[in-house]
Scaffold this active site. Structure first.
Site, mmCIF file in Angstrom:
data_model
loop_
_atom_site.group_PDB
_atom_site.id
_atom_site.type_symbol
_atom_site.label_atom_id
_atom_site.label_comp_id
_atom_site.label_asym_id
_atom_site.label_seq_id
_atom_site.Cartn_x
_atom_site.Cartn_y
_atom_site.Cartn_z
ATOM 1 N N CYS A 1 39.876 41.951 40.272
ATOM 2 C CA CYS A 1 38.897 41.538 38.305
ATOM 3 C C CYS A 1 39.494 42.446 37.523
ATOM 4 O O CYS A 1 39.885 42.239 35.956
ATOM 5 C CB CYS A 1 37.980 42.474 38.575
ATOM 6 N N GLU B 1 29.509 45.313 37.575
ATOM 7 C CA GLU B 1 31.453 45.451 36.818
ATOM 8 C C GLU B 1 31.489 43.637 37.301
ATOM 9 O O GLU B 1 31.631 42.927 37.777
ATOM 10 C CB GLU B 1 31.802 46.096 37.234
#
Length: 490
Positions: free
Chosen positions: A285, A248
């Site tokens: 994120c 990720e």
């Protein structure tokens, strides 16, 4: 043997005694120990896996006060945020315990034999899942509990029947070692091998690369920068026996705000957006790095409202001096690429000031530099002439963890075009609120096309995260003793 130092986030001073970096022999030993622990853990019952996961959650809660205090010193994230994150971490552990206990990792498809010639006739088939093997798990910087030593990757891998070797993050070394000590106590108490959960640590790339290259490692799980994740993915693919690498990575999480919704509740949305940009000093994120506005007086007014909402906010220090330096470089790159600053107050303090800039859509589409993630409290406003150009902006982004659409509640050609473009580039599309905050739930998808993740068909958050570490196998005309295991590997 090289040494590592933990850093106090608020002062930049060293914290605690130095720690030894893992030697190549120690990295190898951790991988070998995980490999030795794999056969028995892969064959374990869901109840056995659940017992371990719940005990790990209990251990975290039992040491809450000490863990949160230490995490706060190393990250400056504050006790309120850190207590909430610890709660999320124990919730994840217990949720995956329930998932294992209810038999999800052992789910199978029973396809009885059909008499006759092919293609109608076929032998008895059972399709089930088997664990991949030891997982190299790379802790994240920005979530010292929930994406770290006992975070979602570790929890889902253990629930799937896979041992884990954790690469601790240098941003919270003391916390990582303390949590790892709790893990070893739990493993000992349950009579499980110490190698079921291992940990290594070190600066630079050497430790992580050696871990990914080790032949005992069967998969990688990573949360971090695009550059770091891409390098490790390349290593995983270059092995004599390549392995899946679930990374990720970076994401700019565009938000498209249509004029009608801004005219109706612009002030409230500006306050909401400002809070999202600066939440955790922008070290998420899912931080909204890009805001797409369609030319309209309501959009002009919203820019002023957002400036006013952001200006008085004072984010806390960033996690590490290196991240602070990277933020400053990222902001300057945006300016050099053509973004016109609206809020830009450089400071030498540990805590940065929020950055807000504006650029026209054509320039944004033409400049790759404007589409790079700046990890920290920043946002670029992209001014589009119309919805069609806003769609082109989304297409230029390429891949994102999230896209947020404000004002698409009523079906129309434009709304459909925006939703289609958003779904093409993102793993999660929001129609209200802001992208910061990722629910741990059954329908969650935390992963999208490159560069937001390396495997867009998988998620690193939510129940489906477990499937990353399972591989399907078909058993044809299997003997009764094998089918009686009901999907549990031998």
């Amino acid at each position: 043997m090289s040494t590592l130092h933990s850093i106090q986030a608020r002062t930049g001073q060293t914290l605690g005694a130095p720690l030894d970096a893992s030697t190549p022999a120690q990295v190898d030993a951790a991988a070998v120990a995980a490999g030795a622990a794999f056969p028995a853990w892969a064959a374990s019952t869901g109840a056995q896996r659940a017992t371990l996961l719940r005990a790990l959650a209990d251990a975290l809660e039992g040491d809450r006060e000490g863990l949160v205090a230490l995490a706060d010193e190393e990250t400056a994230l504050g006790p309120v945020r850190l207590n909430g994150e610890l709660d999320r971490t124990t919730f994840q552990l217990r949720r995956f315990a329930t998932i294992a206990e209810t038999g999800v990792p052992f789910a199978l498809t029973d396809d009885p034999a059909v008499a006759g010639a092919p293609p109608v006739g076929h032998p008895a088939m059972v399709r089930q899942q088997v664990p991949l093997g030891p997982v190299a798990m790379f802790s994240a910087s920005n979530f010292p509990f929930a994406f770290s030593v006992l975070g979602g990757d570790t929890a889902s891998a253990l629930a799937a029947g896979c041992p884990v070797v954790i690469k601790a993050h240098n941003g919270h070394l003391l916390l990582s070692n303390r949590v790892f000590g709790l893990i070893q106590q739990v493993l000992t108490a349950q009579g499980l091998p110490a190698g079921l959960v291992g940990m290594v640590q070190g600066g630079g790339r050497d430790v992580g690369v050696r871990l990914v290259r080790h032949p005992a490692i069967a998969a990688g799980a990573f949360t971090g920068s695009t550059q770091g994740g891409a390098a490790l993915q390349a290593e995983a693919s270059a092995r004599p026996r390549p392995i899946p690498f679930y990374g990720e990575l970076g994401s700019i999480n565009p938000v498209v705000a249509l004029p009608a919704v801004l005219a109706a509740k612009g002030a409230d949305l500006a306050t909401l957006m400002a809070g999202s940009i600066t939440l955790g000093c922008g070290q998420f994120c899912t931080s909204p790095g890009v805001l797409v506005l369609v030319d309209d007086p309501a959009s002009d007014a919203f820019v002023q409202q957002l400036q006013a909402a952001l200006a008085p906010l004072n984010p806390h220090p960033m996690l590490t001096p290196a991240m602070r330096a990277a933020f400053d470089r990222g902001v300057e790159h945006l300016v050099q690429a053509g973004a016109s600053p609206l809020l830009h107050e450089p400071t030498t303090a540990n805590a940065p000031r929020p950055f807000l800039a504006q650029v026209d859509a054509a320039t944004f589409i033409a400049s790759e530099a404007l589409r790079e993630e700046v990890f920290g409290p920043s946002q670029v406003i992209v001014r589009a002439a119309d919805v069609a150009q806003a769609v082109q902006v989304l297409e230029a982004v390429g891949g994102s963890l999230t896209v947020t659409l404000w004002g698409a509640e009523t079906e129309s050609d434009e709304a459909r075009a925006l939703v289609r473009a958003a779904m093409n580039i993102a793993g999660r599309v929001l129609f209200a609120g802001v992208p910061t905050g990722v629910a741990v739930t059954a329908a969650q998808q935390h992963g999208g096309p490159w560069p937001s993740s390396t495997q867009p068909m998988t998620t690193s958050v939510g129940d489906a995260a477990l499937t990353r570490f399972l591989r399907p196998v078909a058993l044809q005309d299997a003997p009764a003793w094998l089918t009686a295991r009901a999907g549990r590997p031998v």
